[in-house]
Enzyme design. Structure first.
Site, PDB file in Angstrom:
ATOM      1  N   GLU A  32      11.447   3.215   4.717  1.00 57.91           N
ATOM      2  CA  GLU A  32      12.066   2.587   3.525  1.00 57.91           C
ATOM      3  C   GLU A  32      11.678   1.109   3.418  1.00 57.91           C
ATOM      4  O   GLU A  32      12.466   0.262   2.986  1.00 57.91           O
ATOM      5  CB  GLU A  32      13.579   2.825   3.516  1.00 57.91           C
ATOM      6  CG  GLU A  32      13.855   4.325   3.468  1.00 57.91           C
ATOM      7  CD  GLU A  32      15.176   4.729   2.890  1.00 57.91           C
ATOM      8  OE1 GLU A  32      15.779   3.957   2.135  1.00 57.91           O
ATOM      9  OE2 GLU A  32      15.596   5.876   3.171  1.00 57.91           O
TER      10      GLU A  32
HETATM   11  N1  CAA Z   1      12.887  -3.504  -9.403  1.00 52.48           N
HETATM   12  C1  CAA Z   1      12.219  -3.367 -10.557  1.00 52.48           C
HETATM   13  N2  CAA Z   1      10.902  -3.575 -10.692  1.00 52.48           N
HETATM   14  C2  CAA Z   1      10.224  -3.922  -9.588  1.00 52.48           C
HETATM   15  C3  CAA Z   1      10.835  -4.089  -8.334  1.00 52.48           C
HETATM   16  C4  CAA Z   1      12.239  -3.865  -8.275  1.00 52.48           C
HETATM   17  N3  CAA Z   1      12.924  -3.990  -7.133  1.00 52.48           N
HETATM   18  N4  CAA Z   1       9.912  -4.459  -7.450  1.00 52.48           N
HETATM   19  C5  CAA Z   1       8.748  -4.525  -8.102  1.00 52.48           C
HETATM   20  N5  CAA Z   1       8.942  -4.194  -9.398  1.00 52.48           N
HETATM   21  C6  CAA Z   1       7.959  -4.187 -10.482  1.00 52.48           C
HETATM   22  C7  CAA Z   1       7.304  -5.558 -10.543  1.00 52.48           C
HETATM   23  O1  CAA Z   1       8.054  -6.455 -11.353  1.00 52.48           O
HETATM   24  C8  CAA Z   1       5.962  -5.252 -11.155  1.00 52.48           C
HETATM   25  O2  CAA Z   1       6.074  -5.146 -12.550  1.00 52.48           O
HETATM   26  P1  CAA Z   1       5.089  -6.015 -13.498  1.00 52.48           P
HETATM   27  O3  CAA Z   1       3.727  -5.434 -13.254  1.00 52.48           O
HETATM   28  O4  CAA Z   1       5.641  -5.767 -14.863  1.00 52.48           O
HETATM   29  O5  CAA Z   1       5.197  -7.443 -13.046  1.00 52.48           O
HETATM   30  C9  CAA Z   1       5.655  -3.863 -10.614  1.00 52.48           C
HETATM   31  O6  CAA Z   1       6.899  -3.286 -10.211  1.00 52.48           O
HETATM   32  C10 CAA Z   1       4.730  -3.897  -9.424  1.00 52.48           C
HETATM   33  O7  CAA Z   1       5.347  -4.695  -8.460  1.00 52.48           O
HETATM   34  P2  CAA Z   1       4.545  -5.625  -7.466  1.00 52.48           P
HETATM   35  O8  CAA Z   1       3.401  -6.310  -8.152  1.00 52.48           O
HETATM   36  O9  CAA Z   1       5.554  -6.490  -6.769  1.00 52.48           O
HETATM   37  O10 CAA Z   1       3.945  -4.536  -6.482  1.00 52.48           O
HETATM   38  P3  CAA Z   1       3.216  -4.705  -5.108  1.00 52.48           P
HETATM   39  O11 CAA Z   1       2.082  -3.786  -5.110  1.00 52.48           O
HETATM   40  O12 CAA Z   1       2.981  -6.150  -4.800  1.00 52.48           O
HETATM   41  O13 CAA Z   1       4.267  -4.077  -4.060  1.00 52.48           O
HETATM   42  C11 CAA Z   1       6.161  -3.945  -2.602  1.00 52.48           C
HETATM   43  C12 CAA Z   1       5.562  -4.547  -3.862  1.00 52.48           C
HETATM   44  C13 CAA Z   1       7.499  -4.663  -2.435  1.00 52.48           C
HETATM   45  C14 CAA Z   1       5.325  -4.210  -1.358  1.00 52.48           C
HETATM   46  C15 CAA Z   1       6.416  -2.434  -2.822  1.00 52.48           C
HETATM   47  O14 CAA Z   1       5.194  -1.740  -2.964  1.00 52.48           O
HETATM   48  C16 CAA Z   1       7.191  -1.788  -1.685  1.00 52.48           C
HETATM   49  O15 CAA Z   1       8.427  -1.871  -1.656  1.00 52.48           O
HETATM   50  N6  CAA Z   1       6.480  -1.121  -0.748  1.00 52.48           N
HETATM   51  C17 CAA Z   1       7.153  -0.369   0.315  1.00 52.48           C
HETATM   52  C18 CAA Z   1       7.446   1.031  -0.135  1.00 52.48           C
HETATM   53  C19 CAA Z   1       8.488   1.691   0.695  1.00 52.48           C
HETATM   54  O16 CAA Z   1       9.570   1.159   0.943  1.00 52.48           O
HETATM   55  N7  CAA Z   1       8.203   2.911   1.111  1.00 52.48           N
HETATM   56  C20 CAA Z   1       9.165   3.683   1.830  1.00 52.48           C
HETATM   57  C21 CAA Z   1       8.900   5.117   1.587  1.00 52.48           C
HETATM   58  S1  CAA Z   1      10.306   6.081   1.332  1.00 52.48           S
HETATM   59  C22 CAA Z   1      10.938   6.445   2.877  1.00 52.48           C
HETATM   60  O17 CAA Z   1      10.617   5.877   3.863  1.00 52.48           O
HETATM   61  C23 CAA Z   1      11.994   7.483   2.780  1.00 52.48           C
HETATM   62  C24 CAA Z   1      12.254   8.268   3.987  1.00 52.48           C
HETATM   63  O18 CAA Z   1      11.867   9.412   4.075  1.00 52.48           O
HETATM   64  C25 CAA Z   1      13.171   7.725   5.012  1.00 52.48           C
END
Ligand code: CAA
Length: 384
Positions: A368
């Site tokens: 996550e």
């Molecule tokens: N709420 C709404 N919109 C959001 C947001 C949020 N919290 N975070 C990002 N966005 C939007 C951004 O505003 C952006 O929109 P615009 O293009 O209009 O500006 C778009 O989404 C893309 O965002 P970023 O440019 O910030 O994206 P990024 O590529 O830089 O990545 C990141 C950001 C925070 C690293 C994200 O990719 C991330 O959280 N990665 C980790 C994923 C993760 O947690 N995976 C876990 C898998 S699930 C799991 O583990 C479950 C299980 O089985 C236990």
């Protein structure tokens, strides 16, 4: 501001503690060793109402708040983090996502049985399918595709490290519907495990949370009806980010439980074990460890409860949930490692439980959103 639990919250703690000690503790070492999914325990959790703990009773849930969720997650994770991750994914990622963004038909068809954890007398839980072999932290780089075929989409691709992958009946799947649009070209689909073209890969042989059910899931020309899109086409990445913000409270609470469980075991052991003529708690080297453990547990708990409180009060919890997760998971890793140290040679064998907690702690720094991803989220929030 007050720091006291309500009577209702105290009852949740007691119910979760009784469940963990009576139903999870017996057999926890064997389930871990043999990677046996805790099916009976999850069915009992469903009977307690804990699989849809925060869902509106109108949709089959228990209608409790996020504070209750944190309290229950802590108690269960003290004993068995393989059980608690199953509960966390079903509550935070699946039920919450459907309740917040699903339409009425989707809620009636999927949310009601998922919140109850049962359908037609069988276990009925969900999984969240975002990660891929080449898209973990870099979640926008989805390779799974969903092609518009008129009245349905055709889903192709592979998802990795899916918690509840083999035992879930329902998958929430993020897939590319328009690669040219980047994060705005990702869509979320509700997919049933028994549909043609869905294959469950082998169970992962993991370091920790070994009893939890982690699989890769493969999609080969799976026909998904259009009514199974959550929200609208292109909403999938926002859906994933919003859902994961709440998920991170659940995993932070899981880490808190691992941390407090390890601390309590170390404290108890230090009162009984003697060395150099006195109980080891009377040696300053051990006291300092216990003092640092207690302080970190308290800090992690406050961060978790603050984030839960924000969520319950309609305040943006993106920042607080990432802070809670990164702090609690790093505290869990440190405390469980020190708990093994306090136990000495006994800590290195399975009967004393702390080595399992140490192995279980590691995943909380990875899933996550890794600790590095949490720092990206925190950095962006504090600098905006
Ligand atoms: N709420 C709404 N919109 C959001 C947001 C949020 N919290 N975070 C990002 N966005 C939007 C951004 O505003 C952006 O929109 P615009 O293009 O209009 O500006 C778009 O989404 C893309 O965002 P970023 O440019 O910030 O994206 P990024 O590529 O830089 O990545 C990141 C950001 C925070 C690293 C994200 O990719 C991330 O959280 N990665 C980790 C994923 C993760 O947690 N995976 C876990 C898998 S699930 C799991 O583990 C479950 C299980 O089985 C236990």
């Amino acid at each position: 501001m007050h720091f006291q639990l309500t009577e209702e919250h105290k009852m949740i703690v007691q119910a979760a503690r009784d469940f963990a000690r009576q139903q999870c503790l017996p057999g926890v070492i064997e389930r871990d060793e043999h990677q046996k999914f805790p099916r009976e325990q999850v069915i009992q959790l469903a009977e307690l109402g804990f699989m849809g703990l925060m869902v509106d009773p109108a949709y089959g849930g228990a209608g409790m708040d996020t504070i209750s969720y944190v309290l229950a997650m802590e108690e269960i994770s003290k004993i068995d983090a393989s059980v608690s991750v199953c509960m966390s994914v079903n509550n935070s990622l699946v039920c919450w996502g459907l309740e917040a963004y699903g339409n009425e038909d989707q809620k009636q068809k999927y949310l009601v049985p998922l919140a109850q954890g049962r359908k037609d007398g069988d276990l009925y839980i969900g999984a969240f399918l975002l990660s891929e072999p080449e898209a973990g932290s870099d979640a926008t780089s989805q390779r799974t595709t969903a092609e518009d075929k008129g009245d349905h989409y055709l889903l192709n691709g592979t998802k990795n490290w899916i918690t509840n992958g083999g035992s879930a009946s329902v998958y929430l799947v993020m897939a590319q519907t328009d690669p040219s649009k980047g994060s705005k070209g990702i869509t979320t689909f509700i997919v049933e495990k028994n549909w043609p073209g869905v294959t469950v890969g082998a169970k992962e042989n993991k370091m920790g949370i070994r009893a939890s059910d982690t699989h890769s899931i493969l999609f080969n020309d799976v026909k998904v009806p259009k009514e199974n899109i959550i929200g609208e086409v292109g909403f999938g990445f926002t859906f994933a980010m919003k859902t994961l913000a709440g998920g991170r409270i659940g995993i932070a609470a899981q880490a808190l439980g691992i941390a407090s469980g390890a601390y309590e075991l170390a404290l108890e052991y230090s009162k009984q074990r003697k060395a150099f003529g006195k109980e080891i708690m009377n040696h300053q080297a051990i006291q300092f460890k216990l003092a640092d453990m207690a302080t970190k547990v308290e800090a992690a708990r406050l961060l978790c409860l603050k984030s839960a409180w924000e969520k319950d009060n309609g305040i943006d919890y993106t920042l607080s949930s990432s802070m809670a997760k990164v702090y609690a998971s790093e505290a869990a890793m440190w405390i469980s490692t020190e708990a093994v140290q306090v136990h000495g040679g006994y800590g290195y064998v399975k009967e004393y439980h702390v080595e399992r907690l140490m192995r279980d702690a590691k995943i909380t720094q990875i899933y996550e959103g890794t600790s590095e991803v949490q720092r990206i989220v925190i950095g962006r929030q504090i600098l905006k």
